[in-house]
Design an enzyme around this catalytic site. Structure first.
Site, PDB file in Angstrom:
ATOM      1  N   LEU A 605      -5.169   7.629   1.348  1.00 10.79           N
ATOM      2  CA  LEU A 605      -4.023   7.941   0.495  1.00 10.79           C
ATOM      3  C   LEU A 605      -2.750   7.834   1.327  1.00 10.79           C
ATOM      4  CD1 LEU A 605      -2.681   9.067  -2.080  1.00 10.79           C
ATOM      5  CD2 LEU A 605      -3.186  11.369  -1.213  1.00 10.79           C
ATOM      6  N   ASP A 606      -2.728   8.598   2.440  1.00  9.45           N
ATOM      7  CA  ASP A 606      -1.593   8.565   3.353  1.00  9.45           C
ATOM      8  C   ASP A 606      -2.157   8.658   4.765  1.00  9.45           C
ATOM      9  OD1 ASP A 606       0.619   8.927   4.900  1.00  9.45           O
ATOM     10  OD2 ASP A 606       1.232  10.832   4.000  1.00  9.45           O
ATOM     11  N   PRO A 607      -2.225   7.554   5.490  1.00  9.89           N
ATOM     12  CA  PRO A 607      -1.686   6.239   5.136  1.00  9.89           C
ATOM     13  C   PRO A 607      -2.669   5.431   4.286  1.00  9.89           C
ATOM     14  CG  PRO A 607      -2.613   6.155   7.329  1.00  9.89           C
ATOM     15  CD  PRO A 607      -2.765   7.579   6.882  1.00  9.89           C
TER      16      PRO A 607
END
Length: 869
Positions: A605-607
């Site tokens: 998701l992040d990153p």
């Protein structure tokens, strides 16, 4: 010249009218050059002597590796010579290299092609191309189908010596010194007589009662009644042994005499039964073996210490043991008496298998790879379905060397030569270039001709069909079935498995050190195989696993990814990770490209999704001729509002320790042309900004690591603002700030929390952190913590809510933050890329297909771009 053949007991006698020009036929003994341990020859000096006395010329290629010295061949009349091209018959033990073959000659050796063995098909192709006539010793059989030329006895002798040595090592690994420790590998003895003496010496110690009592009576089961089994039994007889019938094995395995060992010889009728009525009919079995099953797994194996397998397996015949059988046999044995620490009981009865047949995937289904003289033993762990090179750990000790007689090369050569010699002359007196039909071979020799005059002989045309069938099956398998290895069983593993298991054409293996999590995942998801292992500590196991898969997904901590990537490079397997592309990973760029694989990082998701959405916006802006002057992005995986009912307003969806440490990281971003640096240690929590784009959710955000490094990859070097941030519900940062004040987000080693030290309670640990002497009254500790928190009531409530002032034990960990992560984990639980090399999802060909899949999953997002003229 006239020749006639008569047969007695499967052997042929020669009645010849002598003719001088055939007396000049030349035989060559080629040098063995495929395996460093291959010191045998097909004929010994005594056989060369007989041939030369009969008038034949015998050439012997020079070899310092051959166990029988060249001078003995010279003394027998042989000629040591490199060039063997004048020979009409060239004999060896093992296959020659393809580039050493001489066209239109007669060759005799073990070709290992009759089952269309994939590794030897290039050799067979070359034999056909060069119109060589190939005699395969393995197919020289009598009228009963019994092999007449083989090393079988010496395979049995060497195999038995080796497994006794291996048992000594395995017993030692399990905590027992035994007399078997004084037996070495077969090749350590000058001859079998020396080995017999070593086995007798061990047997003498056994007869004195020097075997540990806690290991119980030892039982050895020999399968088959041929030369292999007889050779093994011959060596076994040097021990104080008693042979019993198979049905007596159960009793002696429980209450037998510890001053002897027990053996049983297993024939077909002992374990094979017809599926429909439980009877055995030998004539019916020969015709319809597929109608039968083996009861070895239930009637024999549970009472067997060591299996010596000497039988080959044919398609459609029952196996002795399957993987499922092994799993049941490896269930720990529980004794009413109970073991003591210094005298442990055996984990299970079946300790070792010596598969002398070395028939991979045969009667022992899980014997999928042969061992070697260099590395003779491995352990098969049935629960994990993995083989590792060791005598330690869980599982069954396996020994499956495919060139056992090479360990006793002189005796093996003489024995084999005695069996081969009666057939040498008829092979020698023919020319490989002559039509096969014109040769007056005996049935033993004629039926052993695999290829002649550029074609497979009629009896062996099936090899090509078998080969085509296998290749077709492989192409179907490769086309439809994909194998994915998932490393890690943490929070993000479940969604990955949920997604992958939707496709029945994907076989998934999950490897993790967390046994309970593994069990939960495999119960929940179908067609998933679990492997309990520590990836970091067992590199060889990891490499073996990687090799068997088409894709590796690593959800391990980022520090493990370089090791995993190296194994993927070595085995040319693609890799996906969700972690940041670290310098250590970047160093592998050239190796990844050279291997022709894809290693894609930052795929979470992040990153991950944040990158993809960023690039989608930026690329659209560029398509309409706009220039990006400012880019701000906040991202976070949050629980639904109704589930954010805790002081953190958060639940863990990835590594809890990673979440906690993120709050004390440094951060760098660009704002209005100025680079802003936030130091590590907790200052990040003072840079929190209210987020108003979803007012109803009451969100906050703070900078995430170094945003400025993405200016170039994003292609927005001219932007005056570039900020990537983390999104949380309001209140998260304040609570985390309290933990920082108390010293709970400390990654430094803290020996008092080691698993080897007496456990601490949270109350005792907090006393140490706030500087008061334990044990302290609850209200005293609470007041000290409140003071440390600078009288912040909400932060104190979070500490109390988590039970950090109570008597609950602190989980064992390397550091305080590690212990807090484990504690909070219990409280707050929650493919179409063709680019090669080291990749992150910043290009359309990568992020495009993924975002399409994300939308298909019902994950929607909204983006807002302001384009000013």
């Amino acid at each position: 010249m006239l020749r006639a053949f008569s047969h007695t007991n499967g052997r042929c006698a020669f009645h010849q009218a002598k003719c001088w020009h055939h007396r000049k036929s030349v035989l060559a003994i080629r040098r063995e050059d495929v395996n460093a341990w291959e010191r045998r020859a097909p004929l010994a000096p005594k056989h060369v002597k007989e041939l030369t006395q009969m008038g034949y010329k015998v050439l012997v290629q020079p070899s310092n590796r051959r166990a029988i010295h060249e001078k003995d061949y010279v003394k027998a009349g042989g000629i040591i010579q490199e060039d063997i091209s004048e020979a009409s018959l060239i004999v060896g033990v093992k296959r020659p290299p393809e580039d050493k073959l001489i066209p239109k000659k007669n060759y005799a050796f073990f070709s290992h092609t009759i089952k269309a063995q994939e590794a030897n098909m290039p050799l067979l192709d070359e034999i056909l191309r060069q119109e060589i006539r190939l005699f395969d010793y393995e197919k020289m059989v009598d009228h009963k189908g019994m092999r007449v030329v083989a090393f079988g006895k010496w395979a049995g002798v060497a195999g038995m010596i080796n497994i006794l040595h291996g048992l000594g090592l395995r017993f030692l690994a399990l905590g027992h010194h035994t007399p078997f420790m004084h037996i070495g590998m077969a090749h350590n003895y000058r001859n079998s007589s020396q080995a017999v003496q070593a086995v007798r010496d061990a047997g003498y110690e056994i007869s004195l009662g020097l075997m540990p009592k806690s290991v119980g009576p030892l039982t050895f089961v020999f399968t088959g009644t041929g030369n292999v089994s007889k050779g093994a039994q011959e060596m076994f007889n040097a021990l104080p042994c008693e042979f019993v019938e198979p049905h007596e094995l159960k009793e002696v395995s429980r209450s037998g005499d510890l001053k002897k060992v027990y053996g049983t010889v297993l024939s077909r009728h002992h374990h094979l039964v017809r599926k429909r009525d439980g009877l055995y009919d030998p004539a019916d079995y020969d015709k319809h073996p597929e109608l039968y099953t083996s009861r070895f797994n239930t009637d024999i194996a549970p009472y067997t210490t060591c299996l010596i397998n000497g039988i080959y397996w044919e398609q459609h015949t029952p196996r002795l043991l399957s993987r499922q059988d092994a799993q049941k046999l490896l269930v720990p044995v529980k004794s009413a008496a109970g073991p003591t620490e210094g005298c442990p009981e055996l984990p299970h009865k079946l300790l070792a298998i010596c598969d002398i047949s070395a028939d991979t995937g045969g009667s022992i289904e899980f014997m999928t790879e042969c061992t070697t003289i260099d590395s003779p033993f491995c352990m098969y762990d049935a629960d994990q379905h993995i083989i590792h090179d060791s005598v330690e750990g869980s599982g069954i000790l396996m020994c499956s060397i495919d060139n056992l007689p090479a360990q006793l090369p002189i005796e093996a050569t003489e024995y084999f030569g005695d069996l081969l010699f009666p057939y040498i002359e008829e092979m020698l007196l023919s020319e490989g270039s002559e039509p096969l039909e014109s040769q007056n071979y005996s049935s033993v020799v004629r039926d052993a001709v695999i290829a002649s005059n550029g074609s497979l002989t009629a009896k062996y045309e099936y090899i090509q069909k078998l080969r085509e069938s296998r290749e077709y099956a492989q192409s179907l398998k490769m086309g439809n079935k994909k194998r994915v290895l998932l490393l890690g069983s943490g929070y993000v593993s479940g969604p990955v498995l949920e997604y992958l298991t939707r496709d029945s054409n994907i076989d998934i293996t999950v490897a993790s050190v967390m046994k309970e999590q593994l069990e939960q995942l495999t119960k929940k998801y179908s067609n998933v195989t679990s492997v309990h292992m520590d990836v970091i500590k067992h590199e060889e196991k990891l490499s073996t696993l990687v090799k068997k898969h088409d894709l590796v997904i690593s959800l391990l901590p980022y520090s493990a990814h370089p090791l995993v990537a190296k194994k993927c490079i070595d085995n040319k397997v693609n890799l996906v990770t969700a972690s940041y592309l670290t310098p250590a990973m970047k160093e592998l760029q050239e190796s990844v490209e050279a291997a022709g694989i894809t290693v894609i990082s930052e795929m979470g998701l992040d990153p991950g999704l944040d990158h993809m959405l960023a690039m989608e916006c930026i690329d659209k802006a560029k398509e309409v001729g706009a220039t990006v002057v400012s880019y701000t992005s906040f991202c976070g995986g949050l629980p639904a509002p109704e589930h954010s009912d805790n002081p953190l307003r958060y639940k863990f969806s990835w590594s809890p320790q990673g979440v906690l440490l993120n709050t004390v990281q440094s951060a760098t971003y660009l704002k209005n042309g100025e680079i802003i640096n936030i130091p590590a240690g907790g200052a990040l929590l003072d840079s929190v900004t209210p987020m108003d784009f979803f007012p109803g959710l009451n969100l906050e955000g703070f900078p995430n690591r170094d945003s400025t490094k993405y200016a170039e990859p994003y292609g927005i070097q001219n932007a005056h603002t570039l900020l990537r941030g983390t999104l949380r519900y309001k209140g998260y940062s304040k609570t985390m700030g309290g933990f920082v004040k108390l010293g709970l987000i400390n990654p430094d080693p803290y020996p008092l929390l080691s698993s080897t030290t007496p456990p601490l309670t949270w109350k005792e640990l907090m006393c140490k952190l706030v500087g008061i002497k334990p044990p302290a009254e609850y209200h005293v500790l609470k007041e000290a913590v409140f003071s440390k928190l600078e009288k912040d009531k909400s932060q104190l409530e979070a500490v109390e809510w988590l039970g950090l002032l109570g008597d609950e034990p602190v989980p064992a960990a390397d550091s305080i933050v590690g212990a807090l992560a484990k504690h909070m984990e219990m409280k707050l639980p929650f493919g179409e890329i063709d680019a090669k090399g080291m990749v992150i999802p910043l290009t359309k060909n990568v992020y495009g297909p993924i975002l399409e899949r994300v939308r298909a999953e019902g994950i929607v997002y909204s983006t807002h771009s302001v384009i000013k003229q």
